[in-house]
Scaffold this active site. Structure first.
Site, short mmCIF file in Angstrom:
data_model
loop_
_atom_site.label_atom_id
_atom_site.label_comp_id
_atom_site.label_asym_id
_atom_site.label_seq_id
_atom_site.Cartn_x
_atom_site.Cartn_y
_atom_site.Cartn_z
N ASP A 159 0.92 -1.21 -0.09
CA ASP A 159 0.10 0.10 -0.02
C ASP A 159 0.93 1.13 0.16
O ASP A 159 0.77 2.19 -0.56
CB ASP A 159 -0.89 0.18 1.13
CG ASP A 159 -1.54 -1.16 1.53
OD1 ASP A 159 -2.35 -1.68 0.64
OD2 ASP A 159 -1.45 -2.28 2.35
N HIS A 187 -4.52 -3.39 6.52
CA HIS A 187 -4.26 -3.73 5.18
C HIS A 187 -5.81 -4.15 4.52
O HIS A 187 -6.04 -5.23 4.32
CB HIS A 187 -3.28 -4.74 4.84
CG HIS A 187 -3.15 -5.40 3.42
ND1 HIS A 187 -2.73 -4.45 2.38
CD2 HIS A 187 -3.68 -6.59 2.97
CE1 HIS A 187 -2.87 -5.27 1.29
NE2 HIS A 187 -3.31 -6.46 1.79
#
Ligand code: NAI
Length: 334
Positions: A159, A187
């Protein structure tokens, strides 16, 4: 020549492993001069496929790789480990409830945590990739009480890299000209990609990202949702989840644990909260900005948090608290 280190990759017959194993074997993560013993764990029905991966690894003829051990037995896979990269997990099947998925993974990560506790070195560094990564990592740590909690982290580097790449593209810069983006929280799609403290280098001059892009609406809207939903966009296009970029992120994460972060730079990692940093409850496995030195990470302290960020950081913390609560209920019963 240093002693070989023992590195485990689970889910070793899967698509992320197929990519990450070559990078590790080539010396991209631990260095070209560090001999390696690779341990590969998967479930019994995957053993034939795993033999194929072993043959290919041998055929790569990489210098650091001294031995490959493929197994479906935890007592073999977790023995004397220096590093454990836990990629394998139960995937979500059609019609499967979120709670059932969480329960199946609690079972896997409880067992693997207990195996770490029993067979691995106490200094082992554990990196959890398999989803739900934060909660799986917390479950593994909870099940390995003799290993320091700070040795456990989960992957939010993909990410982080996605956020960095979006900013670089927007400003037509190289990715190395962007630093200190942050992924806060889970996440999952509640994660908060934050560039309030990020810096870019434009024509040799360091600027804040808000100052360089001059478009608050983009940075507080489209940028955030693009990073949050990037995994889903890749699945939609490829009909498979991110594997090449996940593998690169694992390499970045583990390499930073091994060699440290560059001076003046921080990275995002899911780690166990101490309750004193950024108002995140204690014992939550939450992605924070960290720096790493001598194989130990520290929170980046004292970044000012505005109301916009606070709300987003709390939202993802709330989701993680709910996941933790459900997982720990199962932990007692599985
Ligand atoms: P995959 O389905 O290709 O491979 C998973 C492998 O894990 C399979 O070979 C399976 O047999 C194995 N496995 C299942 N249970 C196991 C167990 N108990 N012990 C050992 N091996 C086991 O999946 P892929 O694409 O390699 O992804 C793996 C995981 O990584 C998924 O949970 C995925 O959601 C997650 N992921 C996480 C990311 C992150 O940034 N944290 C990014 C991308 C994927």
């Amino acid at each position: 020549m240093p002693e070989p280190i023992r590195v485990l990759v689970t889910g070793a017959a899967g698509q992320i492993a197929y990519s990450v194993l070559l990078s590790i074997a080539k010396g991209d993560v631990f260095g070209k001069d560090q001999p390696l013993i690779l341990l590969l764990l998967d479930i019994t029905p995957m053993m034939t496929a795993l033999q194929g991966v072993v043959m290919e690894l041998e055929d790569c003829a990489t210098a650091p790789l001294k031995e490959v051990i493929a197994t479906d037995q935890e007592e073999v896979a977790f023995k004397d480990l220096d590093v454990a990269i836990l990629v394998g997990s139960m995937p979500r099947r059609e019609g499967m409830e979120r709670k059932d998925l969480l329960k199946a993974n609690v079972k896997i990560f409880k067992s693997q945590g207990a195996a770490l506790d029993k067979y691995a070195k106490k200094s082992v560094k554990v990196i959890v990739v398999g989803n739900p990564a934060n909660t799986n990592c917390l479950t593994a740590s909870r099940s390995a009480p003799s290993i320091p909690k700070s040795n456990f982290s989960c992957l939010t580097r993909l990410d982080h890299n996605r956020a960095k790449a979006q900013i670089a593209q927007k400003l037509k810069l190289g990715c190395n000209d962007v630093k200190n983006v942050i992924i806060w929280g889970n996440h999952s799609s509640t994660q908060y990609p934050d560039v309030t403290h990020a810096k870019v280098k434009v024509h040799g001059k360091e600027l804040g990202v808000y100052e360089a892009i001059k478009d608050d609406c983009y940075l507080k809207g489209e940028f955030i949702t693009t990073v949050q939903q990037r995994g889903a966009a890749v699945i939609k296009a490829r009909k498979l989840s991110s594997a090449m970029s996940a593998s690169k992120a694992i390499c970045d994460h583990v390499q930073d644990i091994w060699f440290g972060t560059p001076e003046g730079e921080f990275v995002s990692m899911g780690v166990i909260s101490d309750g004193n940093s950024y108002g995140i409850p204690e014992d939550l496995l939450y992605s924070f900005p960290v720096t790493i030195k001598n194989k130990n990470w520290s929170f980046v302290e004292g970044l000012p948090i505005d109301d916009f960020s606070r709300e987003k950081m709390d939202l993802t913390a709330k989701e993680l608290m709910e996941e933790k609560e459900t997982a720990f209920e199962f932990l007692a019963s599985v």
